[in-house]
Structures are given as structure tokens and as C-alpha cells.
Design a protein around this motif. Structure first.
Motif, short mmCIF file in Angstrom:
data_model
loop_
_atom_site.label_atom_id
_atom_site.label_comp_id
_atom_site.label_asym_id
_atom_site.label_seq_id
_atom_site.Cartn_x
_atom_site.Cartn_y
_atom_site.Cartn_z
N GLN A 71 -35.33 -2.92 26.20
CA GLN A 71 -35.45 -2.94 27.65
C GLN A 71 -34.52 -1.88 28.22
OE1 GLN A 71 -35.24 -6.87 29.43
NE2 GLN A 71 -36.10 -7.80 27.58
N GLU A 72 -35.10 -1.04 29.08
CA GLU A 72 -34.31 0.05 29.63
C GLU A 72 -33.26 -0.46 30.63
OE1 GLU A 72 -36.72 2.96 31.61
OE2 GLU A 72 -35.04 4.37 31.87
N TYR A 73 -33.65 -1.42 31.45
CA TYR A 73 -32.71 -1.95 32.46
C TYR A 73 -32.29 -3.36 32.06
CZ TYR A 73 -34.92 1.91 34.84
OH TYR A 73 -35.41 3.15 35.13
N ILE A 74 -30.99 -3.51 31.87
CA ILE A 74 -30.46 -4.83 31.48
C ILE A 74 -29.38 -5.23 32.48
CG2 ILE A 74 -30.96 -4.49 29.03
CD1 ILE A 74 -27.93 -3.84 28.67
N PHE A 75 -29.14 -6.51 32.64
CA PHE A 75 -28.09 -6.96 33.54
C PHE A 75 -26.77 -6.28 33.18
CE2 PHE A 75 -30.04 -11.29 34.80
CZ PHE A 75 -30.33 -10.83 36.08
N ASN A 76 -25.98 -5.94 34.19
CA ASN A 76 -24.65 -5.39 33.92
C ASN A 76 -23.76 -6.51 33.38
OD1 ASN A 76 -23.69 -6.89 36.09
ND2 ASN A 76 -23.92 -5.20 37.53
N ASN A 77 -22.56 -6.13 32.95
CA ASN A 77 -21.68 -7.10 32.29
C ASN A 77 -21.49 -8.38 33.07
OD1 ASN A 77 -21.00 -6.32 29.82
ND2 ASN A 77 -19.23 -5.07 30.42
N SER A 78 -21.25 -8.24 34.37
CA SER A 78 -20.89 -9.45 35.10
C SER A 78 -22.13 -10.35 35.27
CB SER A 78 -20.18 -9.10 36.40
OG SER A 78 -21.02 -9.20 37.47
N TYR A 79 -23.30 -9.76 35.46
CA TYR A 79 -24.50 -10.59 35.60
C TYR A 79 -25.00 -11.12 34.24
CZ TYR A 79 -24.69 -10.59 40.54
OH TYR A 79 -24.38 -10.86 41.84
N MET A 80 -24.69 -10.37 33.17
CA MET A 80 -24.98 -10.88 31.82
C MET A 80 -24.16 -12.17 31.62
SD MET A 80 -27.17 -9.71 29.67
CE MET A 80 -27.64 -8.15 28.98
N GLY A 81 -22.90 -12.14 32.04
CA GLY A 81 -22.04 -13.32 31.95
C GLY A 81 -22.62 -14.49 32.74
N GLU A 82 -23.08 -14.18 33.94
CA GLU A 82 -23.69 -15.19 34.82
C GLU A 82 -24.94 -15.80 34.14
OE1 GLU A 82 -22.18 -15.96 37.52
OE2 GLU A 82 -23.69 -17.17 38.56
N LEU A 83 -25.73 -14.93 33.52
CA LEU A 83 -26.96 -15.38 32.84
C LEU A 83 -26.63 -16.38 31.74
CD1 LEU A 83 -30.09 -14.93 32.30
CD2 LEU A 83 -29.40 -13.21 30.64
N TYR A 84 -25.68 -16.01 30.88
CA TYR A 84 -25.41 -16.86 29.72
C TYR A 84 -24.57 -18.08 30.06
CZ TYR A 84 -27.87 -13.70 26.73
OH TYR A 84 -28.88 -12.98 26.16
N GLU A 85 -23.73 -17.97 31.09
CA GLU A 85 -22.86 -19.11 31.39
C GLU A 85 -23.51 -20.07 32.39
OE1 GLU A 85 -20.33 -19.47 29.43
OE2 GLU A 85 -19.71 -21.34 30.36
N ASN A 86 -24.29 -19.55 33.31
CA ASN A 86 -24.78 -20.43 34.39
C ASN A 86 -26.29 -20.53 34.52
OD1 ASN A 86 -22.17 -21.15 35.24
ND2 ASN A 86 -21.98 -19.17 36.26
N PRO A 240 -38.03 -10.94 29.01
CA PRO A 240 -37.15 -10.47 30.09
C PRO A 240 -35.74 -11.06 30.02
CG PRO A 240 -39.30 -10.98 30.97
CD PRO A 240 -39.33 -11.39 29.52
N LEU A 241 -34.76 -10.22 30.27
CA LEU A 241 -33.34 -10.54 30.44
C LEU A 241 -32.58 -10.86 29.15
CD1 LEU A 241 -33.53 -12.78 33.66
CD2 LEU A 241 -33.47 -10.28 33.50
N GLU A 242 -33.17 -11.63 28.25
CA GLU A 242 -32.41 -12.08 27.08
C GLU A 242 -32.69 -11.31 25.79
OE1 GLU A 242 -31.88 -16.31 26.10
OE2 GLU A 242 -32.58 -16.65 28.14
N HIS A 243 -33.95 -11.24 25.40
CA HIS A 243 -34.26 -10.51 24.16
C HIS A 243 -34.48 -9.05 24.53
CE1 HIS A 243 -35.57 -14.24 21.61
NE2 HIS A 243 -34.32 -14.29 22.03
N ILE A 244 -33.36 -8.35 24.64
CA ILE A 244 -33.41 -6.99 25.21
C ILE A 244 -33.57 -5.91 24.14
CG2 ILE A 244 -32.15 -7.63 27.32
CD1 ILE A 244 -29.60 -6.58 26.07
N ASN A 245 -33.36 -6.27 22.88
CA ASN A 245 -33.63 -5.35 21.77
C ASN A 245 -34.62 -6.03 20.85
OD1 ASN A 245 -31.24 -3.89 22.68
ND2 ASN A 245 -30.10 -5.54 21.66
N CYS A 246 -35.59 -5.25 20.36
CA CYS A 246 -36.65 -5.84 19.54
C CYS A 246 -36.74 -5.06 18.23
CB CYS A 246 -37.94 -5.77 20.34
SG CYS A 246 -39.34 -6.47 19.52
N PHE A 247 -36.45 -5.74 17.15
CA PHE A 247 -36.32 -5.09 15.85
C PHE A 247 -37.53 -5.34 14.97
CE2 PHE A 247 -32.15 -6.15 17.43
CZ PHE A 247 -31.31 -5.13 17.02
#
Ligand SMILES: [Zn+2]
Length: 301
Positions: A71-86, A240-247
Motif C-alpha cells: 500500500q502506497e499510503y499508510i497511516f503515519n506513526n501516531s495514527y498507526m498507534g491509534e489503529l492498533y491500540e484503539n 486496507p490499513l493493516e495488511h500493508i505489505n503483501c508477500f
């Protein structure tokens, strides 16, 4: 400059798996399009406000070198934190573990048995890092089998939960720097992180001589083909948002080569427990050594 994303996102230009800048666009639609936002609303139970997606696209790129998708656009650090914590339901995520059957735990035991056999040492003499420990279920089993286990985790709620089980917890990447391990285990983490190449490089630097890294990621071998006209976002190897790299296997192999690591075969050799396993185990074994995106890596001499 006309930015194609808002302040809640970061852009990744190069392939985060192999760092190549040779990429092509596979998919590119606004996050707020129905086929994407419906999934996000449903998956995160309407917890994520829609304004965070304004003027930003769900953009999928394919790396022409390693064939991985990202995914080219991913949440920045602080919103990544928000995603996983809240925004991700902690209750649901913990419940998955709390509902574990004996079979789930016995797989952990089997895997750890094989690690001990491979390294030819007793558990007490094997130091392990679980990178991305989560609620600490795997580390708990390793700890109870006498392995010298440490867990790396950044989510405070998961740290609080796991710390009740006497597991050594490391929450700051800088605190890893003076440590070294015989085995590093990372299950379903690398598809979530912004910088898989840099992270594997860091983990490699923590390996003892003859040490081994295990990485498991969802297999995205057919992910590109799914972006047809009837595509809608769903929980998948890329979502979207979580699985941002696909191997796929090739992207893991190229990532490993670039870091002077090589895939080690036959660590999890077939295990015959009953009649059915005589048929199933050899097939699993061939898959593990060819297409699987669960790989053991060791440093090249
Ligand atoms: Zn790549």
C-alpha cells in the motif's frame, strides 16, 4: 505541490520489501469509495472517523523486482498507534487467543521441539526473541518449556497482559541493540509494519552465530489477480490499513538475499503421528519448502 494524501498518512515510494524503485500501480481508488469504506466501517465497527480518509487513495503498487505488493499510503506513526491500540477491538483480538484449543497450543509445543532439535541444545540454553509478541501466548508456552524467551511488543495493553506471565518484555527497539538470540520468531507481523526490509536487517543483527529467524506472513501469491471489476475490500493477504505489505515466496527470497540471509529448508520436517499424517505431512513438507510464506532464515557464511 498537489499532495495525493492527507496529514494522517505517509507515502511509501520505494518497495518496502526490497527497496527497489521499479514499481507499477495495480489499484488506485479513494478510501471513501463504497467498496473500501464499507469494509473499514464494518471491520472496525465504525470506530474510525471518515475525515481521516479524505483526499487519500487506497493505492496498491507492485514491485517489479521482488513481485511483492504494498500500500502506497499508510497511516503515519501516531495514527498507526491509534489503529492498533484503539480502533482494532482489543476484546476480539484477545478472545481469539482465549478460545485456543489444545491443538493450537500443541502446535506451539511441536514447533518449539523442532527448534530445540535443530539447534541441538536444551531449551534452557536457547535464547529466543518473539518479535511482535501480542498477548504473549506463544512466548508463554516457550517460557513454560524453559526457553529463555523475550518478547518485543509496542502495544501497552498487550504488554500489560503479557507481563503477568513472567515474560521478559522489550518495548523499545533501542533496548534490543545489546542483545543477541539463537532464535527469532515473528508470526504474522511483517505484513503490518511500514519498513519490513529495515526491520529484518535489525533482527539479523541480533542473531547469534548459527541463529535462525522464522517469519510467517500471509501468502499473497494471487493477490494481484483479485483487483478486477467486482473487487471489494475484504480481509485478505492485502487489506486496507493493516495488511500493508503483501508477500509471496519470491519476495521473501529476494528480501533474504538482499540482507545476505538464506532460506533454510527442512527445519520443520514431516511429523508422522497417525495414518492420515502419512498422506498429509509429505504434501505439507513440499509446500513448506516451495510456496510457503513461512520461512526460516539464517545468515550466509
Ligand atoms: Zn520489492
Amino acid at each position: 505541490m498537489d499532495l495525493k494524501y492527507n496529514k494522517y498518512f505517509d507515502q511509501r515510494i520505494k518497495c518496502p520489501i526490497c527497496l527497489s524503485d521499479k514499481t507499477k500501480k495495480v489499484f488506485d481508488k479513494p478510501f471513501l469509495n463504497k467498496e473500501i469504506i464499507d469494509f473499514i466501517d464494518n471491520y472496525y465497527k465504525n470506530k474510525i472517523p471518515h475525515y481521516v480518509f479524505e483526499n487519500t487513495n487506497y493505492s496498491i503498487k507492485k514491485c517489479l523486482n521482488c513481485t511483492g505488493l504494498f500500500q502506497e499510503y499508510i497511516f503515519n506513526n501516531s495514527y498507526m498507534g491509534e489503529l492498533y491500540e484503539n480502533w482494532i477491538s482489543k476484546k476480539d483480538s484477545l478472545k481469539k487467543k482465549e478460545d485456543f484449543s489444545v491443538y493450537n497450543f500443541s502446535r506451539y509445543v511441536n514447533d518449539l521441539e523442532k527448534i530445540s532439535l535443530y539447534l541441538n541444545k536444551k531449551p534452557k540454553d536457547i535464547s529466543i526473541l518473539e518479535y511482535g509478541m501480542g498477548w504473549g501466548y506463544w512466548s508463554r508456552i516457550a517460557h513454560s518449556m524453559n526457553f529463555d524467551v523475550s518478547g518485543f511488543e509496542v502495544s501497552q495493553s498487550r504488554i500489560n497482559y503479557a507481563s503477568k506471565n513472567n515474560i521478559k518484555i522489550i518495548s523499545n527497539i533501542d533496548n534490543l541493540k545489546n542483545l543477541s538470540f539463537d532464535f527469532i520468531y515473528s508470526f504474522a507481523v511483517f505484513e503490518h509494519i511500514s519498513n519490513p526490509y529495515e526491520m529484518l536487517k535489525c533482527l539479523k543483527s541480533l542473531l547469534n552465530e548459527k541463529g535462525l529467524i522464522y517469519i510467517y506472513v500471509p501468502n499473497g501469491i494471487f493477490a494481484e489477480n483479485k483487483f478486477n471489476k467486482s473487487w471489494r475490500a475484504s480481509k485478505d493477504s492485502l487489506h486496507p490499513l493493516e495488511h500493508i505489505n503483501c508477500f509471496n515466496r519470491k519476495s521473501l527470497r529476494i528480501l533474504a538475499q538482499k540482507l545476505n540471509l538464506k532460506i533454510k529448508y527442512n527445519v520443520f520436517y514431516p511429523r508422522y503421528k497417525n495414518l492420515l499424517s502419512i498422506y498429509k505431512e509429505p504434501i505439507k513438507h513440499i509446500y513448506n519448502n516451495t510456496f510457503s510464506t513461512g520461512v526460516f532464515l539464517k545468515a550466509n557464511k
